[in-house]
Design a protein around this motif. Structure first.
Motif, short mmCIF file in Angstrom:
data_model
loop_
_atom_site.label_atom_id
_atom_site.label_comp_id
_atom_site.label_asym_id
_atom_site.label_seq_id
_atom_site.Cartn_x
_atom_site.Cartn_y
_atom_site.Cartn_z
N MET A 22 -6.84 -3.94 -6.77
CA MET A 22 -7.07 -4.42 -8.02
C MET A 22 -5.60 -4.67 -8.63
N MET A 23 -5.71 -6.11 -9.18
CA MET A 23 -4.59 -6.69 -10.02
C MET A 23 -4.85 -6.91 -11.28
N LEU A 24 -3.95 -6.62 -12.13
CA LEU A 24 -4.06 -6.92 -13.52
C LEU A 24 -2.90 -7.42 -14.35
N GLY A 25 -2.75 -8.45 -14.77
CA GLY A 25 -1.90 -9.20 -15.46
C GLY A 25 -2.10 -10.28 -16.68
N TYR A 26 -1.14 -10.73 -17.11
CA TYR A 26 -1.30 -11.69 -17.85
C TYR A 26 -0.12 -12.73 -17.77
N ARG A 27 -0.60 -13.96 -17.32
CA ARG A 27 0.22 -15.11 -16.95
C ARG A 27 1.11 -14.42 -15.65
N LYS A 28 2.62 -14.67 -15.99
CA LYS A 28 3.28 -14.10 -14.98
C LYS A 28 3.77 -12.76 -14.61
N PHE A 29 3.16 -12.01 -15.59
CA PHE A 29 3.20 -10.32 -15.51
C PHE A 29 2.06 -9.88 -14.80
N ARG A 30 2.61 -9.72 -13.37
CA ARG A 30 1.15 -8.91 -12.63
C ARG A 30 1.34 -7.58 -12.07
N ILE A 31 0.45 -6.91 -12.08
CA ILE A 31 0.69 -5.45 -11.45
C ILE A 31 -0.56 -5.14 -10.47
N SER A 32 -0.35 -4.82 -9.41
CA SER A 32 -1.28 -4.29 -8.43
C SER A 32 -1.25 -2.92 -8.19
N LEU A 33 -2.27 -2.35 -8.02
CA LEU A 33 -2.61 -0.90 -7.96
C LEU A 33 -2.89 -0.26 -6.67
N VAL A 34 -2.14 0.82 -6.25
CA VAL A 34 -2.25 1.62 -5.15
C VAL A 34 -3.56 2.36 -5.29
N THR A 35 -3.58 3.03 -6.30
CA THR A 35 -4.77 3.79 -6.74
C THR A 35 -5.31 3.60 -7.90
N THR A 36 -6.61 3.50 -8.07
CA THR A 36 -7.31 3.07 -9.41
C THR A 36 -7.94 4.08 -10.12
N HIS A 37 -8.96 4.25 -10.00
CA HIS A 37 -10.01 5.27 -10.89
C HIS A 37 -10.01 6.73 -10.20
N VAL A 38 -8.79 7.32 -10.18
CA VAL A 38 -9.00 8.45 -9.73
C VAL A 38 -8.04 9.64 -10.48
N SER A 39 -8.32 10.75 -10.30
CA SER A 39 -7.69 11.73 -11.37
C SER A 39 -6.44 11.65 -10.98
N LEU A 40 -5.35 12.13 -12.00
CA LEU A 40 -4.11 12.08 -11.72
C LEU A 40 -3.92 13.38 -10.48
#
Length: 333
Positions: free
Chosen positions: A152-170
């Motif tokens: 899962m990657m989220l971003g706006y134009r050139k600022f992009r963040i890929s997630l190692v974990t997504t919807h799990v508890s802390l």
């Protein structure tokens, strides 16, 4: 018209803001050299057209040969086409329609009938009430495309963040931070940055999990045992990656100018920064799939549904991002 790419949009939850932001994008948004086709139920859009007292044409189709560039093209692909919608609440009918529109749109993308897929916001509870027990879009996409490794990657134009974990508890996050997961996130991000974003030599920054990059092991061992070994392995195969970097300084403006992607260890670590900067413009992108998939980076927002105050900016960015990714993909192939 036949040579124009088709960006398919699934209708999302009819009880939320998804139909509204699709209509607003169609009426007011930036367009390009492509056609959009909405997968869902045309009567839902007729319902909102009347509710909002708008004047535009809805073209209900069952074939891509019937696309009208001056109309909102809705591909009727659901088991029912209701003329009434329960606004602003969890509704089983809306959950069923949402799943059916997703299911059909993904099939169209898999079989190359559309060039990219944009998913409208859903309510997971409504979908589960209708008998479709998925945590979200990503899991449906993974199952239908037979994809086991995705990001899962989220971003706006050139600022992009890929997630190692997504919807799990802390509480669970630290258990999920393994060398394999971190390495796969780097690898998949690197591959798609080249193939779908057109970045020839991506530069990637990997965040730490613990405060101050664990302070030489004082605050945890994940950096030393899992994250840094994954980064070193990625370097060995030629990926331009650094890390781990303390997350409280990773996203500084100078770093956002240098790096094409940030790998974040957990959901809020990266997305709190992204949404603070670009809340109504950021886009959700699923990497590692054989198809292109984007979506607005927000939910179905029942609290403002039916009020005509929802922003269509994130939907616009999702459509434009999908179009750009398709252009890069076609160029590389």
């Amino acid at each position: 018209m036949k040579n124009k790419p088709i960006i398919g949009i699934s209708m999302g939850d009819a009880s939320g803001i998804s139909p509204e932001i699709i209509i607003k994008y169609f009426l007011y948004g930036k367009k390009g050299n492509f056609n959009i086709v909405v997968f869902g139920a045309s009567n839902v859009f007729a319902f909102y057209k009347k509710l909002f007292n708008l004047n535009f044409k809805i073209n209900a189709i069952d074939s891509f040969d019937s696309i009208d560039e001056k109309a909102l093209n809705v591909f009727n692909c659901t088991s029912s086409n209701p003329s009434e919608v329960s606004i602003g609440r969890i509704d089983e009918q809306s959950g069923k329609l949402a799943f059916e529109s997703i299911d059909y749109a993904i099939d169209m993308a898999i079989h190359n009938k559309i060039n990219a897929y944009v998913s409208g916001p859903i309510n997971k509870k409504a979908m589960n009430l209708a008998g479709f027990n998925y945590p979200g879009h990503t899991e449906i996409l993974a199952q239908k495309t037979n994809t086991t490794k995705y990001v899962m990657m989220l971003g706006y134009r050139k600022f992009r963040i890929s997630l190692v974990t997504t919807h799990v508890s802390l509480r669970q996050v630290s258990d999920f931070i393994t060398k394999e997961r971190v390495f796969n996130t780097i690898l998949i991000s690197h591959k798609d940055l080249i193939e779908k974003f057109g970045i020839k030599k991506p530069k990637i920054l990997v965040c730490s999990l613990n405060p101050h990059n664990s302070e030489n092991g004082m605050f945890g061992s994940q950096e030393e045992l899992e994250i840094i070994p994954a980064v070193e392995e990625a370097k060995k195969i030629g990926i331009d990656v650094v890390g781990s970097i303390a997350a409280d300084t990773a996203f500084l403006p100078q770093n956002r100018k240098i790096y094409d992607c940030f790998v974040s260890m957990y959901h809020d670590q990266g997305l709190s920064v992204l949404k603070a900067l670009y809340f109504d413009k950021s886009v959700n992108i699923t990497l590692g799939l054989p198809i292109i998939r984007t979506s607005p980076d927000h939910g179905s927002a029942f609290d403002i549904a039916g009020k005509f105050i929802a922003s269509y900016q994130s939907m616009q960015e999702a459509v434009l991002q999908a179009y750009k990714m398709n252009k890069c993909k076609q160029k590389n192939h």
